[in-house]
Write a protein that holds these residues in place. Structure first.
Motif, PDB file in Angstrom:
ATOM      1  N   LEU A 138      -3.781   6.779  -8.640  1.00  0.00           N
ATOM      2  CA  LEU A 138      -3.637   6.546  -7.204  1.00  0.00           C
ATOM      3  C   LEU A 138      -2.575   7.449  -6.576  1.00  0.00           C
ATOM      4  N   ILE A 139      -1.418   7.567  -7.206  1.00  0.00           N
ATOM      5  CA  ILE A 139      -0.375   8.381  -6.578  1.00  0.00           C
ATOM      6  C   ILE A 139      -0.735   9.858  -6.614  1.00  0.00           C
ATOM      7  N   THR A 195      -3.740  -2.693  -3.656  1.00  0.00           N
ATOM      8  CA  THR A 195      -2.948  -1.687  -4.363  1.00  0.00           C
ATOM      9  C   THR A 195      -3.068  -0.318  -3.705  1.00  0.00           C
ATOM     10  N   SER A 196      -4.238   0.023  -3.193  1.00  0.00           N
ATOM     11  CA  SER A 196      -4.406   1.311  -2.517  1.00  0.00           C
ATOM     12  C   SER A 196      -3.557   1.370  -1.256  1.00  0.00           C
ATOM     13  N   LEU A 228     -12.213  -6.274  -5.885  1.00  0.00           N
ATOM     14  CA  LEU A 228     -12.249  -5.567  -4.606  1.00  0.00           C
ATOM     15  C   LEU A 228     -10.924  -5.724  -3.856  1.00  0.00           C
ATOM     16  N   TRP A 229     -10.400  -6.951  -3.832  1.00  0.00           N
ATOM     17  CA  TRP A 229      -9.120  -7.191  -3.168  1.00  0.00           C
ATOM     18  C   TRP A 229      -7.980  -6.471  -3.886  1.00  0.00           C
ATOM     19  N   PHE A 230      -8.026  -6.452  -5.200  1.00  0.00           N
ATOM     20  CA  PHE A 230      -6.995  -5.751  -5.971  1.00  0.00           C
ATOM     21  C   PHE A 230      -6.997  -4.262  -5.628  1.00  0.00           C
ATOM     22  N   LEU A 231      -8.173  -3.663  -5.605  1.00  0.00           N
ATOM     23  CA  LEU A 231      -8.275  -2.237  -5.272  1.00  0.00           C
ATOM     24  C   LEU A 231      -7.782  -1.968  -3.860  1.00  0.00           C
ATOM     25  N   TRP A 291      -0.853  -0.381  -0.732  1.00  0.00           N
ATOM     26  CA  TRP A 291       0.533  -0.390  -1.204  1.00  0.00           C
ATOM     27  C   TRP A 291       0.985   1.027  -1.538  1.00  0.00           C
ATOM     28  N   VAL A 292       0.160   1.721  -2.308  1.00  0.00           N
ATOM     29  CA  VAL A 292       0.489   3.098  -2.681  1.00  0.00           C
ATOM     30  C   VAL A 292       0.519   3.990  -1.442  1.00  0.00           C
ATOM     31  N   LEU A 293      -0.439   3.818  -0.538  1.00  0.00           N
ATOM     32  CA  LEU A 293      -0.483   4.633   0.673  1.00  0.00           C
ATOM     33  C   LEU A 293       0.757   4.406   1.535  1.00  0.00           C
ATOM     34  N   LEU A 294       1.220   3.169   1.616  1.00  0.00           N
ATOM     35  CA  LEU A 294       2.430   2.872   2.381  1.00  0.00           C
ATOM     36  C   LEU A 294       3.628   3.646   1.838  1.00  0.00           C
ATOM     37  N   TYR A 295       3.749   3.696   0.510  1.00  0.00           N
ATOM     38  CA  TYR A 295       4.887   4.373  -0.104  1.00  0.00           C
ATOM     39  C   TYR A 295       4.779   5.895  -0.040  1.00  0.00           C
ATOM     40  N   ARG A 296       3.679   6.386   0.438  1.00  0.00           N
ATOM     41  CA  ARG A 296       3.597   7.827   0.703  1.00  0.00           C
ATOM     42  C   ARG A 296       4.515   8.192   1.876  1.00  0.00           C
ATOM     43  N   PHE A 297       4.713   7.235   2.770  1.00  0.00           N
ATOM     44  CA  PHE A 297       5.495   7.495   3.981  1.00  0.00           C
ATOM     45  C   PHE A 297       6.816   6.723   4.023  1.00  0.00           C
ATOM     46  N   VAL A 298       6.885   5.597   3.296  1.00  0.00           N
ATOM     47  CA  VAL A 298       8.055   4.719   3.342  1.00  0.00           C
ATOM     48  C   VAL A 298       8.729   4.701   1.975  1.00  0.00           C
ATOM     49  N   PRO A 299      10.040   4.880   1.891  1.00  0.00           N
ATOM     50  CA  PRO A 299      10.730   4.801   0.601  1.00  0.00           C
ATOM     51  C   PRO A 299      10.567   3.425  -0.031  1.00  0.00           C
ATOM     52  N   PRO A 300      10.236   3.349  -1.303  1.00  0.00           N
ATOM     53  CA  PRO A 300      10.168   2.047  -1.976  1.00  0.00           C
ATOM     54  C   PRO A 300      11.503   1.313  -1.839  1.00  0.00           C
ATOM     55  N   PRO A 301      11.535   0.132  -1.264  1.00  0.00           N
ATOM     56  CA  PRO A 301      12.806  -0.551  -1.003  1.00  0.00           C
ATOM     57  C   PRO A 301      13.498  -1.060  -2.258  1.00  0.00           C
ATOM     58  N   ILE A 302      12.729  -1.413  -3.278  1.00  0.00           N
ATOM     59  CA  ILE A 302      13.288  -1.990  -4.498  1.00  0.00           C
ATOM     60  C   ILE A 302      12.239  -1.845  -5.594  1.00  0.00           C
TER      61      ILE A 302
END
Length: 226
Positions: free
Chosen positions: A136-137, A27-28, A21-24, A30-41
């Motif tokens: 997810l993406i 990660t969800s 449950l925590w993994f889902l 994390w992926v949602l954040l990168y919808r709006f924020v460029p992956p830094p590294i």
């Protein structure tokens, strides 16, 4: 009356359920954040002994020819599939089994998931995670964002990441004004960016074939999602 404690198997099942449950959830988010924020590294950048020259560029500032070239060379059905081109995967498997020259069966979505969230080495664990992040993406980003991230994190040369850095390195100008030939030359080095040069004989010939495919993409609906 004393309350009986849960058995060891029951505690293990509860722990496993909470872990999943925590993994889902993590990660969800994390992926949602990168919808709006460029992956830094990325892991690939971190492990690159040559460093990582990159310059995040929004899709609106990348010449459309770059996305068309990516579709033409890497994933002709990018706008049509849900993250997995099963026909390409089957063809790659058949080539592997027959001993023919092997081509990649991974879609642009799969490559993006791997490049952003995972590492480059193979193995079933990574492939399983790649499948998960691809789903997810596709659900949380959409095609245009997937292409934008793909063009910004892909390795385009030794210590060089993204098409903006690649355009500056090879042609001395930004990715906002790439010709079809220049876009095709950048895409042509993607499969092996540390050993290929856009000006190399084989790469230049391959880029010429990509330019031809780009005209076919434009004449169809294969780039309508960009």
């Amino acid at each position: 009356m004393a309350i009986r404690s849960r058995s060891l198997p029951a505690r293990m099942l509860i722990f496993l359920f909470k872990t999943i449950l925590w993994f889902l959830l993590v990660t969800s988010l994390w992926v949602l954040l990168y919808r709006f924020v460029p992956p830094p590294i990325t892991a690939t950048m971190l492990m690159d002994e040559q460093g990582a020259t990159r310059d995040w560029t929004s899709m609106g500032n990348i010449d459309r020819s770059m996305a068309v070239a990516a579709i033409a060379a890497e994933d002709g059905n990018f706008c049509l599939h849900n993250g997995f081109d099963f026909a390409a995967i089957e063809q790659a498997w058949e080539e592997r089994q027959s001993g023919q020259r092997q081509r990649g069966g991974s879609s642009i979505s799969q490559q993006t998931a791997k490049n952003v969230f995972l590492w480059q080495d193979g193995g079933w664990v990574r492939k399983g995670l790649e499948t998960y992040f691809t789903v997810l993406i596709e659900l949380l980003w959409g095609k245009n964002r997937i292409m934008e991230v793909y063009l910004n994190v892909a390795e385009t040369g030794i210590g060089t990441y993204g098409v903006e850095a690649g355009a500056q390195r090879y042609f001395g100008h930004g990715a906002n004004r790439l010709s079809d030939t220049e876009a095709a030359q950048i895409i042509a080095v993607f499969p092996s960016p540390r050993t290929r040069s856009p000006s190399g004989g084989w790469t230049a010939r391959y880029a010429g074939r990509i330019v031809g495919r780009m005209q076919q993409v434009r004449a169809s609906t294969l780039d309508d999602c960009i």
